[in-house]
Design an enzyme around this catalytic site. Sequence first.
Site, PDB file in Angstrom:
ATOM      1  CG  ASP A   1     -13.626  -7.384   3.020  1.00  0.00           C
ATOM      2  OD1 ASP A   1     -13.294  -6.617   3.947  1.00  0.00           O
ATOM      3  OD2 ASP A   1     -14.242  -6.998   1.997  1.00  0.00           O
TER       4      ASP A   1
ATOM      5  CE1 TYR B   1      -3.353  -2.791   0.695  1.00  0.00           C
ATOM      6  CE2 TYR B   1      -4.570  -0.865   1.418  1.00  0.00           C
ATOM      7  CZ  TYR B   1      -4.547  -2.186   1.022  1.00  0.00           C
ATOM      8  OH  TYR B   1      -5.729  -2.885   0.966  1.00  0.00           O
TER       9      TYR B   1
ATOM     10  CE  LYS C   1       2.049 -17.483  -2.993  1.00  0.00           C
ATOM     11  NZ  LYS C   1       1.182 -18.668  -3.067  1.00  0.00           N
TER      12      LYS C   1
ATOM     13  CG  ASP D   1      -8.126  -4.974   2.177  1.00  0.00           C
ATOM     14  OD1 ASP D   1      -9.052  -4.551   2.886  1.00  0.00           O
ATOM     15  OD2 ASP D   1      -8.127  -4.904   0.925  1.00  0.00           O
TER      16      ASP D   1
ATOM     17  CG  ASP E   1      -1.648 -20.260  -1.435  1.00  0.00           C
ATOM     18  OD1 ASP E   1      -1.076 -20.252  -0.328  1.00  0.00           O
ATOM     19  OD2 ASP E   1      -1.147 -20.820  -2.451  1.00  0.00           O
TER      20      ASP E   1
HETATM   21  C1  IPM Z   1     -10.314  -1.330   4.370  1.00  0.00           C
HETATM   22  C2  IPM Z   1     -10.445  -0.810   2.966  1.00  0.00           C
HETATM   23  C3  IPM Z   1      -9.264   0.087   2.612  1.00  0.00           C
HETATM   24  C4  IPM Z   1      -8.013  -0.762   2.691  1.00  0.00           C
HETATM   25  C5  IPM Z   1      -9.336   0.796   1.258  1.00  0.00           C
HETATM   26  C6  IPM Z   1     -10.645   1.465   1.016  1.00  0.00           C
HETATM   27  C7  IPM Z   1      -8.211   1.787   1.125  1.00  0.00           C
HETATM   28  O1  IPM Z   1     -10.612  -1.831   2.053  1.00  0.00           O
HETATM   29  O2  IPM Z   1     -10.231  -0.521   5.305  1.00  0.00           O
HETATM   30  O3  IPM Z   1     -10.329  -2.547   4.553  1.00  0.00           O
HETATM   31  O4  IPM Z   1      -7.710  -1.512   1.764  1.00  0.00           O
HETATM   32  O5  IPM Z   1      -7.321  -0.657   3.713  1.00  0.00           O
HETATM   33 MN    MN Z   2     -10.915  -3.750   2.991  1.00  0.00          MN
END
Ligand code: IPM
Ligand code: MN
Length: 370
Positions: free
Chosen positions: A255, A145, A195, A251, A227
């Site tokens: 999710d 990032y 990885k 990240d 993975d």
């Molecule tokens: C999160 C989001 C952010 C990230 C994006 C929107 C920059 O996906 O907070 O998880 O990848 O950190």
């Molecule tokens: Mn995110």
Amino acid sequence: MTTGTTRKVLLLPGDGIGPEVMAPVAELLLELAKRKVLPVEVREGLIGGAAYDKTGHPLPPETVSLALDSDAVLLAAVGGPRYDTLPYEHRPERALLGIREKLGAFANLRPAKLIPQLANASTLKPEVIAGLDLLVVRELTGGIYFGAPRGIVTENGVRVGINTERYSEPEIERIARVAFTVARNRRKKVTSVDKANVLESSVLWREVVTRVQKDFPEVALDHMYVDNAAMQLVRNPGQFDVIVTGNIFGDILSDEASQLTGSIGMLASASVGGRTGLFEPIHGSAPDIAGKDMANPSAMFLSFAMLLDHSLREPGLARSLERGVESVLGEGIRTKDIAEPGSQVVGCAEMGRRITRAFWTHHEKGADKT
Ligand code: IPM
Ligand code: MN
Ligand code: NAD
């Protein structure tokens, strides 16, 4: 009743469903201040597309100053299709990276815990997610990032997009220490995800995490390729306690972990490491449901609970708020994302009112003190 100095909390509602999920939490915070339960000064600032529209910049300097001068920042979400074609520096997401960096918030704690009342709301089988209680410790201010070189360049007439994954030893060491420290108060198991079979940055990551573990002999460490980790999370999530990983893997895996709990609308986070903590749900601005009073405000309330815990040192109020969320879900009151047969589906604002009411009930019962 809390005594002590007045703490400053900055609210950043942002874009899309951001202002919708922030509204009931802001109302609760103001009420806590008004009733003198919490000596707090509440401020509000601009971030993301909302800030770009008003000031031409997604992270105005005033927002940064306000944040640095606050004890905690509560951020909802940024971004939206209207801003997707802006140059990189003007994109709302840039503001998110910027504020994390300015606050030195290098450790992002993302707890995924199954609230038993939601066992049937998940898309996974109840027996797979039973007892799920894991914590993703995501490195937040380094990795691909932030690594240089980056950009889109033209080489021999061909356009090339470039990003760089890089981690220094001190960056790896400090996030590993956070992971082992929190694991000590949990089930004492850290899984480091990398990885290392392909990336040098991961080879160093694995080496440093292994070394740091020596200072935490009571915590077990294992390593997993990303993975495999993605697959294991849906196959047998109960094997995980603390997952420590870099920015981009964290990240993605968080999710995935959120869906184990029923919905991304349930997952809160705390970004810590600097003087001022930053608290944000892991979800985005959800353009598909923005403005429709459909968003689940639970992750926003639970992020506020993490703020109460980590920055304001008010664990009692944090527990009452968590119990508030649980009891509303227990009554079968649901937003659409976590609806199941027989539940009563309500909008974001009504869900917010119910959670707030349940919070006060727990608070007044003295649940804070137990
Ligand atoms: C999160 C989001 C952010 C990230 C994006 C929107 C920059 O996906 O907070 O998880 O990848 O950190
Ligand atoms: Mn995110
Ligand atoms: P998203 O998290 O916004 O939405 C993904 C899906 O989850 C959508 O179907 C959405 O409706 C649903 N969802 C998300 N939050 C919900 C909630 N509280 N209640 C009910 N349903 C919810 O991710 P995306 O669609 O990939 O991204 C949309 C925008 O948000 C993009 O601009 C992205 O960059 C941005 N984003 C911001 C953050 C942040 O501010 N922290 C995080 C992720 C994405």
